[in-house]
Structures are given as structure tokens and as C-alpha cells.
Design a protein around this motif. Sequence first.
Motif, short mmCIF file in Angstrom:
data_model
loop_
_atom_site.label_atom_id
_atom_site.label_comp_id
_atom_site.label_asym_id
_atom_site.label_seq_id
_atom_site.Cartn_x
_atom_site.Cartn_y
_atom_site.Cartn_z
N TYR A 187 0.86 -1.18 0.00
CA TYR A 187 0.00 0.00 0.00
C TYR A 187 0.89 1.23 0.00
O TYR A 187 1.77 1.38 0.84
CB TYR A 187 -0.92 0.02 1.21
CG TYR A 187 -1.76 1.27 1.28
CD1 TYR A 187 -2.77 1.49 0.35
CD2 TYR A 187 -1.53 2.24 2.24
CE1 TYR A 187 -3.54 2.64 0.39
CE2 TYR A 187 -2.30 3.40 2.28
CZ TYR A 187 -3.29 3.59 1.35
OH TYR A 187 -4.06 4.73 1.38
N ASN A 188 0.65 2.13 -0.95
CA ASN A 188 1.42 3.36 -1.07
C ASN A 188 0.45 4.53 -1.04
O ASN A 188 -0.10 4.92 -2.08
CB ASN A 188 2.24 3.35 -2.36
CG ASN A 188 3.06 4.61 -2.54
OD1 ASN A 188 3.04 5.51 -1.70
ND2 ASN A 188 3.79 4.67 -3.63
N ALA A 189 0.23 5.11 0.13
CA ALA A 189 -0.74 6.20 0.29
C ALA A 189 -0.37 7.43 -0.51
O ALA A 189 -1.23 8.21 -0.91
CB ALA A 189 -0.87 6.57 1.77
N SER A 190 0.91 7.62 -0.79
CA SER A 190 1.33 8.83 -1.49
C SER A 190 1.32 8.70 -3.01
O SER A 190 1.67 9.64 -3.72
CB SER A 190 2.73 9.24 -1.02
OG SER A 190 3.66 8.23 -1.34
N ALA A 191 0.91 7.55 -3.53
CA ALA A 191 0.84 7.37 -4.99
C ALA A 191 -0.12 8.39 -5.59
O ALA A 191 -1.23 8.58 -5.09
CB ALA A 191 0.40 5.96 -5.34
N ALA A 192 0.31 9.05 -6.64
CA ALA A 192 -0.51 10.09 -7.26
C ALA A 192 -1.70 9.52 -8.01
O ALA A 192 -2.75 10.16 -8.12
CB ALA A 192 0.35 10.92 -8.22
#
Length: 185
Positions: free
Chosen positions: A29-34
Motif C-alpha cells: 500500500y502506497n498512500a502517497s501514490a498520485a
Amino acid sequence: TVDNATLTGTVKYGSSHMLSGVAVSVQIYNASAAIETEKVTTVVSTITDANGDYLMFLPPGTYNLVVVADGYATSSRPITVEYDKEYTENFTLTATTMGILTVALNLPAGTSGDVATIEFRQPPSYDATRQITVKILNYAETGYYPVDLPVGTYTVVATYLDAIITVNDVEVVETGTSVDIDFTP
């Protein structure tokens, strides 16, 4: 597989009923993915064999280990692995109430060979700030598609060509729910 971590385990129901055909995946999980579709990435996935066993090879890192089977509550846990180490993660699933979410999909007329991908996400029980993917389905035509999911709240992320539609807080109930995904201009 050289130098990767080895992850094995079993999936069962109750004290001794081994479950075959269960989806086991390792996700990041990458919350900062645009881009919404890049927030949850499946690194490796497999299904359990006739004995309820699974095997994966993973590069070092920290992941969400996710186990999904129709009729059972989704189970997940965080896992961190290192090179050249062996890990065992066993799961005991619990039966749950299933609901039907009907996807009302509307694709542009005249498209051929292009597929809409519909992803169903939830936060894992151990961290409400993250998301895991519970199910991914692909559809090539406009229509109404029933999807079996454990009762609960989901984020639905749909992609078609370069378009992305996100529908938050879709409540799946036992008696049925629907969500509209319209990619027409």
C-alpha cells in the motif's frame, strides 16, 4: 527465486478443515501514490493447493499478506521479510455473511477488445489508514455484473483505458447493493 525470502503456510477453516483454491496475495500500500490505481499493488499471488498449502518467493520488504475466499471473512496481516530467510504464516478463516454488489457498468459504444478493471478494496483490520485489494474483476462490455463480497464497506476503483473512477464507502449488504460505473463521455 535465488536469495528471495520463502513464504509458506496453510489456510484452514476450524481446527482441521484445510481450504483449497483460496487466493493468497502479498500487496503493497502506497498512500502517497498520485494515481489511485497505484496505491495498492499486488506483488505476488497464488492459490492454496488441495491440502490448503501455499508457497511464495518474495524480495525483501514490508507487505500486507491477504487471504480471500468466498464465504469467509477476508484475513490479512503485515509481514516483513529478508533475503534468504524462510517464513511461515498460517491462517484460520471464519465464515461470514456474503452480500452481492451489482456493478452497473457503462462503457463507450463501439469499443472492442478494451477491458474495464474493477477493484474492490477495504482497510485491513490491523490498520484503518491502509487499503488492501479483496477482489479484482475485468469486464469487456456494458452490463450488470453481480459480485459476491463479504458484507462490509468497500472502495471501488474502476479503470478503463486512461480513465479512473473511484467510488468510496460502498456498503455491501446481504440483500444486495449496486454501484454505477459510467465511462461514457
